[in-house]
Design a protein around this motif. Structure first.
Motif, mmCIF file in Angstrom:
data_model
loop_
_atom_site.group_PDB
_atom_site.id
_atom_site.type_symbol
_atom_site.label_atom_id
_atom_site.label_comp_id
_atom_site.label_asym_id
_atom_site.label_seq_id
_atom_site.Cartn_x
_atom_site.Cartn_y
_atom_site.Cartn_z
ATOM 1 N N ALA A 250 0.830 -1.211 0.000
ATOM 2 C CA ALA A 250 0.000 0.000 0.000
ATOM 3 C C ALA A 250 0.864 1.262 0.000
ATOM 4 C CB ALA A 250 -0.924 -0.009 1.214
ATOM 5 N N ALA A 251 1.989 1.207 0.727
ATOM 6 C CA ALA A 251 2.823 2.401 0.875
ATOM 7 C C ALA A 251 3.534 2.782 -0.417
ATOM 8 C CB ALA A 251 3.843 2.181 1.987
ATOM 9 N N VAL A 252 3.863 1.818 -1.276
ATOM 10 C CA VAL A 252 4.632 2.136 -2.492
ATOM 11 C C VAL A 252 3.749 2.448 -3.698
ATOM 12 C CG1 VAL A 252 6.567 0.720 -1.717
ATOM 13 C CG2 VAL A 252 4.867 -0.265 -3.282
ATOM 14 N N GLU A 253 2.457 2.251 -3.578
ATOM 15 C CA GLU A 253 1.581 2.616 -4.697
ATOM 16 C C GLU A 253 1.670 4.117 -4.956
ATOM 17 O OE1 GLU A 253 -0.125 1.078 -6.863
ATOM 18 O OE2 GLU A 253 0.003 -0.972 -6.120
ATOM 19 N N PRO A 254 1.724 4.600 -6.185
ATOM 20 C CA PRO A 254 1.711 3.850 -7.447
ATOM 21 C C PRO A 254 3.104 3.742 -8.079
ATOM 22 C CG PRO A 254 1.117 6.112 -7.849
ATOM 23 C CD PRO A 254 1.529 6.033 -6.398
ATOM 24 N N ALA A 255 4.132 3.453 -7.293
ATOM 25 C CA ALA A 255 5.508 3.415 -7.795
ATOM 26 C C ALA A 255 5.643 2.433 -8.954
ATOM 27 C CB ALA A 255 6.454 3.021 -6.659
ATOM 28 N N ARG A 256 6.367 2.852 -9.973
ATOM 29 C CA ARG A 256 6.584 1.994 -11.143
ATOM 30 C C ARG A 256 7.872 1.198 -11.036
ATOM 31 N NH1 ARG A 256 5.915 6.426 -15.754
ATOM 32 N NH2 ARG A 256 7.060 7.571 -14.142
ATOM 33 N N SER A 257 8.781 1.611 -10.159
ATOM 34 C CA SER A 257 10.018 0.862 -9.941
ATOM 35 C C SER A 257 10.366 0.925 -8.459
ATOM 36 C CB SER A 257 11.161 1.432 -10.774
ATOM 37 O OG SER A 257 11.438 2.775 -10.399
ATOM 38 N N VAL A 258 10.808 -0.216 -7.904
ATOM 39 C CA VAL A 258 11.059 -0.313 -6.468
ATOM 40 C C VAL A 258 12.358 -1.068 -6.234
ATOM 41 C CG1 VAL A 258 10.211 -1.175 -4.252
ATOM 42 C CG2 VAL A 258 8.587 -0.320 -5.931
ATOM 43 N N LEU A 321 20.385 5.089 -6.836
ATOM 44 C CA LEU A 321 19.028 4.979 -6.287
ATOM 45 C C LEU A 321 18.009 5.660 -7.191
ATOM 46 C CD1 LEU A 321 19.999 5.516 -2.561
ATOM 47 C CD2 LEU A 321 18.905 3.459 -3.498
ATOM 48 N N ASP A 322 17.940 5.188 -8.411
ATOM 49 C CA ASP A 322 17.028 5.744 -9.409
ATOM 50 C C ASP A 322 15.723 4.949 -9.412
ATOM 51 O OD1 ASP A 322 16.018 7.271 -11.440
ATOM 52 O OD2 ASP A 322 17.028 6.125 -13.031
ATOM 53 N N TYR A 323 15.004 5.020 -8.295
ATOM 54 C CA TYR A 323 13.762 4.265 -8.142
ATOM 55 C C TYR A 323 12.682 5.198 -7.609
ATOM 56 C CZ TYR A 323 17.049 0.401 -8.429
ATOM 57 O OH TYR A 323 18.047 -0.451 -8.836
ATOM 58 N N ASP A 324 11.432 4.843 -7.899
ATOM 59 C CA ASP A 324 10.324 5.629 -7.350
ATOM 60 C C ASP A 324 10.176 5.401 -5.847
ATOM 61 O OD1 ASP A 324 9.652 6.622 -9.882
ATOM 62 O OD2 ASP A 324 8.400 4.878 -10.321
ATOM 63 N N ALA A 325 10.480 4.176 -5.413
ATOM 64 C CA ALA A 325 10.328 3.839 -3.996
ATOM 65 C C ALA A 325 11.409 2.846 -3.589
ATOM 66 C CB ALA A 325 8.946 3.247 -3.720
ATOM 67 N N VAL A 326 11.783 2.917 -2.314
ATOM 68 C CA VAL A 326 12.752 1.982 -1.741
ATOM 69 C C VAL A 326 12.161 1.408 -0.461
ATOM 70 C CG1 VAL A 326 15.011 1.749 -0.644
ATOM 71 C CG2 VAL A 326 14.779 3.091 -2.733
ATOM 72 N N VAL A 327 12.299 0.104 -0.316
ATOM 73 C CA VAL A 327 11.866 -0.599 0.892
ATOM 74 C C VAL A 327 13.112 -1.113 1.601
ATOM 75 C CG1 VAL A 327 10.528 -2.530 1.812
ATOM 76 C CG2 VAL A 327 9.703 -1.287 -0.205
ATOM 77 N N LEU A 328 13.200 -0.881 2.915
ATOM 78 C CA LEU A 328 14.317 -1.395 3.709
ATOM 79 C C LEU A 328 13.780 -2.224 4.861
ATOM 80 C CD1 LEU A 328 15.006 1.988 3.297
ATOM 81 C CD2 LEU A 328 17.222 1.077 3.940
ATOM 82 N N ASP A 329 14.363 -3.406 5.052
ATOM 83 C CA ASP A 329 14.025 -4.243 6.204
ATOM 84 C C ASP A 329 15.327 -4.781 6.793
ATOM 85 O OD1 ASP A 329 12.848 -5.811 8.108
ATOM 86 O OD2 ASP A 329 12.108 -7.331 6.715
ATOM 87 N N PRO A 330 16.114 -3.905 7.432
ATOM 88 C CA PRO A 330 17.433 -4.316 7.915
ATOM 89 C C PRO A 330 17.345 -5.162 9.182
ATOM 90 C CG PRO A 330 17.000 -2.075 8.579
ATOM 91 C CD PRO A 330 15.832 -2.490 7.728
ATOM 92 N N PRO A 331 18.452 -5.814 9.556
ATOM 93 C CA PRO A 331 18.490 -6.518 10.846
ATOM 94 C C PRO A 331 18.518 -5.533 12.000
ATOM 95 C CG PRO A 331 20.620 -6.625 9.761
ATOM 96 C CD PRO A 331 19.676 -5.999 8.787
ATOM 97 N N ARG A 332 18.710 -6.056 13.196
ATOM 98 C CA ARG A 332 18.587 -5.246 14.415
ATOM 99 C C ARG A 332 19.509 -4.032 14.425
ATOM 100 N NH1 ARG A 332 15.690 -6.170 18.587
ATOM 101 N NH2 ARG A 332 15.128 -8.204 17.755
ATOM 102 N N ALA A 333 20.656 -4.128 13.769
ATOM 103 C CA ALA A 333 21.611 -3.004 13.764
ATOM 104 C C ALA A 333 21.116 -1.822 12.959
ATOM 105 C CB ALA A 333 22.951 -3.475 13.224
ATOM 106 N N GLY A 334 20.058 -1.996 12.162
ATOM 107 C CA GLY A 334 19.548 -0.907 11.350
ATOM 108 C C GLY A 334 20.318 -0.762 10.045
ATOM 109 N N ALA A 335 20.162 0.382 9.399
ATOM 110 C CA ALA A 335 20.718 0.585 8.054
ATOM 111 C C ALA A 335 21.315 1.980 7.931
ATOM 112 C CB ALA A 335 19.622 0.372 7.014
ATOM 113 N N GLU A 336 22.201 2.342 8.847
ATOM 114 C CA GLU A 336 22.693 3.717 8.893
ATOM 115 C C GLU A 336 23.385 4.145 7.604
ATOM 116 O OE1 GLU A 336 25.374 6.715 11.693
ATOM 117 O OE2 GLU A 336 25.252 4.570 12.168
#
Length: 400
Positions: A250-258, A321-336
């Motif tokens: 739902a959050a990335v709609e209407p992204a054409r590239s992810v 990072l030439d995308y309409d949307a980016v999804v991150l699901d890093p481990p506990r240390a995060g994604a600094e």
């Protein structure tokens, strides 16, 4: 020293806190407002008796609660439990300078945890005792999916065959996937084959090496079926994976590239690709290979480009990072490191999933300092009765 005191608050580890002579004493199993008798040693308080219970105190549903350290919050009523979990998300954000409220609290325990690690020791098999390095022997665990009902018995049998070991279980469509870790150099895998047959295991591995596979351990992710690599990451409950995936879609709609970063075996990428091309990356080469195999056999998906890449040391740069949307699901240390590049990228929509509130707050602060707006902050309660919570949030670029 035994004293009588009143609990003032509940700490982020689910322990009651009382202040004595200006120092904090942490008391497991005690709740705010309660008058208790406790034994004090250093900064720890052992609960001896609850003299005046909190109205939020309820009876735990598991007879092992209080001895077993697997759960911390079974004695806390529903509304107070929800408020505690929400505070776990909001407080670190506030400390990072971000005032944000959880918009939804989503129960995501489903039928129970499909993944668990039990410790097989001389004293039995189960989780560690509360604040101890000793194992509490379990006969059953009600927070587990019914498919893992035999996990304590299997772990005990493995301990008898091998000695001390940590035994990880995953419930799959094909049966139980069991991965054993032991420091014993003389561990003999041939001792495990009869156990795998006796318990009808789909797969059994020892220290990362396959011992026996009767069936490939499979899980469904959208239209795809993924064969799990040994020891691979999976969300703790199937219900949480479905709920998190619904949030992401739902959050990335209407992204054409992810781009799906820290993609694992593809719980988001495989669903995202039902509508648009996806770039997926993770440092776990086996997970990326499993995602790629699943993609090749699934029908009706848009292209997925899956790459093994260490996003901690070699994040995608702002120029990549030439995308309409980016999804991150890093481990506990995060994604600094990756978040710092995203902050400079201009990507319109960033969706972050996190299992650690502190690293999430740090990374969120990097994005908000760059002008990104945080919205739709949601807490997913898949680690029920524990002090852990899953977080999802959407960040929109200043140009949106």
């Amino acid at each position: 020293m035994t004293i009588t005191a009143t609990i003032s608050s509940l700490g982020h580890k689910g322990e009651g806190i009382v202040e004595i002579d200006g120092r904090k004493i942490f008391v497991p199993l005690a709740l705010p407002g309660e008058t208790v008798r406790l034994d004090v040693e250093g900064d720890r308080g052992g609960l001896v008796e609850v003299l005046a219970p909190s109205p939020e105190r309820i009876d735990p549903f598991c007879r092992h609660f209080g001895a077993c350290g697997g759960c911390q919050l079974q004695h806390l009523s529903g509304p107070a439990y929800e408020a505690f979990k929400i505070a776990l998300v909001e407080t670190p954000l506030l400390l990072a300078g971000i005032k944000a409220s959880v918009s939804r609290f989503i129960p995501a325990g489903g039928t129970g945890r499909r993944r668990a690690t039990l410790h097989a020791r001389r004293e039995g098999a189960g989780y560690m005792r509360l604040k101890s390095h000793q194992v509490h022997d379990l006969d059953a665990c009600p927070i587990l999916d019914p498919a893992l009902s035999r996990a304590p018995a299997i772990a005990r049998a493995i301990g008898t065959a091998l000695g001390e070991a940590d035994v990880s279980f995953t419930a799959t469509l094909s049966g139980l996937d069991v991965a054993i870790r032991t420091a014993r150099k003389q561990a003999r895998p041939e001792k495990l084959v009869p156990l795998a047959t006796r318990f009808g295991l789909a797969r059994l591995a020892l220290n990362g090496e396959m011992v026996l596979q009767a069936q490939a351990p499979l899980v469904e992710m959208g239209r795809a079926r993924v064969e799990l690599p040994i020891g691979s990451f999976l969300q703790a409950t199937a219900a949480a994976e479905e709920a998190l995936a619904a949030y992401v879609l739902a959050a990335v709609e209407p992204a054409r590239s992810v781009a799906d970063l820290f993609c694992g075996v593809g719980p988001f990428a495989l669903r995202l690709a039902e509508k648009r091309p996806v770039f997926a990356a993770d440092s776990d080469r086996n997970a990326v290979a499993a995602l790629d195999r699943a993609r090749r056999f699934a029908k009706g998906l848009k292209p997925i480009t899956a790459k093994a890449r260490d996003l901690f040391r070699d994040p995608l740069t702002r120029f990549e990072l030439d995308y309409d949307a980016v999804v991150l699901d890093p481990p506990r240390a995060g994604a600094e490191a990756q978040t710092r590049e995203l902050a400079l990228s201009g990507v319109k929509t960033i969706v972050m999933i996190a299992c650690d509130a502190s690293s999430f707050a740090r990374d969120a602060a990097i994005l908000t300092a760059a002008g990104y707006g945080l919205s739709d902050l949601v807490a997913f309660d898949q680690f029920v009765q524990s002090t852990h919570v899953e977080i999802a949030a959407t960040f929109k670029s200043p140009s949106n």
